[in-house]
Every structure is written in C-alpha cells, then in structure tokens.
Design an enzyme around this catalytic site. Structure first.
Site, PDB file in Angstrom:
ATOM      1  N   ALA A 115       0.839  -1.198  -0.111  1.00  0.00           N
ATOM      2  CA  ALA A 115       0.059  -0.059  -0.005  1.00  0.00           C
ATOM      3  C   ALA A 115       0.866   1.125   0.054  1.00  0.00           C
ATOM      4  CB  ALA A 115      -0.996  -0.150   1.236  1.00  0.00           C
ATOM      5  N   ASP A 116       1.942   1.254   0.905  1.00  0.00           N
ATOM      6  CA  ASP A 116       2.856   2.284   0.861  1.00  0.00           C
ATOM      7  C   ASP A 116       3.372   2.610  -0.564  1.00  0.00           C
ATOM      8  OD1 ASP A 116       3.378   3.790   3.590  1.00  0.00           O
ATOM      9  OD2 ASP A 116       3.227   1.675   4.124  1.00  0.00           O
ATOM     10  N   SER A 117       3.782   1.630  -1.204  1.00  0.00           N
ATOM     11  CA  SER A 117       4.546   1.679  -2.519  1.00  0.00           C
ATOM     12  C   SER A 117       3.524   2.396  -3.522  1.00  0.00           C
ATOM     13  CB  SER A 117       4.823   0.180  -3.060  1.00  0.00           C
ATOM     14  OG  SER A 117       5.934  -0.175  -2.250  1.00  0.00           O
TER      15      SER A 117
END
Length: 399
Positions: free
Chosen positions: A171-173
């Site tokens: 999700a961060d990427s």
C-alpha cells in the site's frame, strides 16, 4: 552533487518531511529525475526507515535506496527556530511532502495558510493513512491497515485459509507512486494558474484503485470477489506450476489465442473444442481439468525446458524468481533494472534503477542515502544563514 542538466525535473526543489515509506518514496521518484530533494529529519529521531530491515556495519540498507538523491538535514519543527527555518526553506521550495497526522503541522503554526503565505506557488503533499478529514482521520495509519481495509487481504490467499497480507509495503509503494503523480499533476496546474495547492493522499485509496472494478461489480451485481489462491475467476489455466527440478513457473492465458497455444503445447488440443473453452470465465470454471493437463506436462520437465517450449510456442510463461534470480536475469540485465551506485560508507551498492527510461531526458541515481543530517550546514548556508545563526539554532535544539 547536482542533477544532470538534461534531467527533466532539474530546478524543482522538494522538501521531504515524511517518514517511512509512501511520502519518502514519492520524493525519491522526483529526485531520480533531477529534482533537488532535501530530506528533513528530527535531530534525535531519524526516519525509522534507517533502521528497517537488514543493515551492514550499522548502516541501514533500506535507507540507502529510499534516501538516494536526497541531501539530508535535521530540523525540529516544534522549536521556534525550526519553524522559522522551515518557513524560510518553504519560500524557495516548489514541493513539500509530509506525513504527520492531520493537525500536527497546524499545531506548530505550519499549516497551509502559513506555508502558502510565504510561497503561493508551493505544492503541499500530505500523505496519511486515512486522509485529512473523516471519522478515521486522526487514527494512526500504516500500509498494513490499508491493505486490510481496502479489500486486498480479503481476496488474497487460498479459499480455506485466512486473509493474507503482503510481506512488503504494498500500500505504501502504490501510494508513493500515486503521490509522485499527484505532485506532478499539481505542478502542471500551477503552470496554468500560477498557484500551488494541497494534495490530500490517503493510503487507503490508491490500493483500492489498484484492485480494479470491485466496487462496480458489487454495486451492479452484488458480486463479492472471493479468495481463489493463484487461480483467476476470469481465465484458466492460470497459476504457478512445479517443474521436474523442483522450481516453479507462472502461466497466464488471459488471451484466448494463448490459451489455445498452451493446450496444443501440452498435448491436449481436444480441450479447445469443448464448448466451455471459448471464454476465459468458462475456462476458469473448469480449472481442475486444465490445471491437471498443464501441471502434469510441466511437472515432467525442467524449468529451463518449460520456459523454452512456451517461448517457442508463443505462450505466456515466466519463472517464479527470488531475488537471486532477479539479480542475474538477462531481461533485467538488458534493461539495466539493477544498477550499481558507489557509496562512501559501504562501497558499491546494487539496487533498483530509476523507475522508467526516458529517451531524451533520462533520470539517474547520483548518490545513495546519506548519513543523518549530513548536509545541514550546507543547506542552511545556501539559505543565507550565517555561522552564528546555525550555532544559535543548535543551541536551541532546533538542529
């Protein structure tokens, strides 16, 4: 340490106030294509990514990638001197990326009204777990929560197993990539209006977009996508298959013509004549039959032979590789996907190259992540602060 003049973002100035992954990744992507990025960290609490994962000689390796192409300085924004210095930096900056909880910058009198007052052309990218408003806005937010909340975990894993979270910052990427796109969109708007604006990026939204038409399916059909392991409800054969030498390959038949080629290759052309073979969804309902045909053929051959035969038949296959395979894969080598960066602390480092290739204005990795606060004095001197000013900030605890 200047960007090549051909780099497309040369002249763009970015302050990276964010920690961990999504915000800093967006800043990294901008720096890879020439932006001048200054990473600002708390004097005694560096970006936690410096300590995430394996380290060598006490130096965090994740940071070497995430901090590349960034100058590093320390600044405590809660101190009066830190606040004043950030405003001076903001006056000559194009983009600020931050990921504090909503209201934190405002608590320090560094919200949008104050920042835009010193620089109306500023773009402020605010990356949080849940966005700047709404009932969850003030909750702690991490990528793991977004992976669960978005529906990703619910559809990942085997049907009779628990929901599965990814073993990396998915999700961060996705949010990091999206934030870089959002920043460039805001900068394009600035070219027309002359004014900056706020980017409100919530981790829970980009991953939901990446999941495809699930809300639309549910809205129109009441359809809830189940966990299906490596199988797809839209085509078959599709999945990973074990080879004779104990390795694995992945097969995809998203195109009808490829599905037919696979059946010819594995010696089961009669299946093509079945009425259900004519569409991907119908093939998926007969995945057991197709997996038995494809899996049995693959199980009798080595991975090298399987890949060669699929390639000759113009059918879609790829080896299931771990990082050792990636580092020697000839396609990645041809693309220059893994590059070597010389680092004063650790020597030559191999890491992923810039994200894409531009034919006329390419990006580049100019240096790997630098030590905490390494460029503080240099950045402040460029800003016009005297040695006495810097000494006073240190005495206050702002640096």
């Amino acid at each position: 340490m200047t960007a090549p003049t051909t780099a497309p973002l040369t002249g763009l100035r970015v302050l990276d106030l964010a920690t961990l992954f999504a915000g800093p990744m967006a800043a990294t992507l901008l720096g890879d294509f020439g932006a001048e990025v200054v990473k600002i960290e708390h004097p005694s609490k560096p970006d936690p990514s410096r300590g995430h994962g394996p380290s060598k000689d006490g130096v965090g390796l994740w940071w070497k990638m995430l901090g590349r192409n960034k100058r590093t300085m320390t600044l405590d924004l809660s101190k009066p001197g830190g606040r004043a210095t950030l405003l001076r930096l903001a006056a000559t900056t194009d983009v600020i990326i931050e990921n504090f909880r909503p209201g934190t910058l405002e608590k320090w009198d560094l919200g949008w009204p104050e920042l835009s007052a010193v620089n109306p052309r500023l773009v402020l990218a605010r990356v949080t777990g849940f966005g700047q408003f709404g009932p969850y806005a003030h909750r702690p937010g991490f990528g793991t929560l977004a992976e669960a909340m978005s529906g990703f975990a619910a559809i990942t894993g085997e049907p009779d197993s628990p929901p599965t979270l990814p073993p990396f910052g998915l999700a961060d990427s996705i949010a990091g990539l999206t934030t870089a796109y959002a920043v460039m969109t805001a900068l394009a708007a600035r070219e027309r209006t002359g004014e900056g604006q706020v980017v409100d990026m919530a981790l829970i939204e980009p991953i939901l977009a990446a999941l495809g038409p699930q809300p639309l399916w549910y809205d129109q059909l009441g359809h809830v996508q189940p966990r299906t392991g490596n199988r797809s409800p839209n085509n078959a054969p599709r999945g990973v298959y074990r080879t004779a030498d104990g390795t694995w390959v992945a097969v995809s038949t998203s195109a009808q013509s490829v599905a037919e080629r696979v059946m010819h290759l594995v010696g089961r052309p009669e299946l093509i004549d079945e009425p259900w073979f004519a569409s991907g969804a119908d093939r998926a309902r007969h995945a057991d039959v197709l997996d038995e045909a494809v899996g049995g053929w693959i199980a009798a051959r080595t991975r090298t032979d399987v890949v060669a035969a699929f390639e000759k038949a113009e059918a879609a296959v790829a080896p299931v590789q771990d990082v050792r395979d990636v580092m020697t894969d000839p396609q990645y080598q041809a693309l220059g996907t893994i590059t070597t960066v010389d680092d004063p602390e650790l020597g030559p480092l191999r890491m992923q190259n810039v994200l894409f290739r531009l034919s006329a204005t390419p990006g580049a990795i100019r240096w790997a992540g630098r030590p905490h606060g390494a460029d503080t004095d240099e950045v402040l001197t460029e800003l016009g602060l005297s040695p006495d000013d810097v000494t006073a900030l240190r005495a206050e605890g702002a640096l």
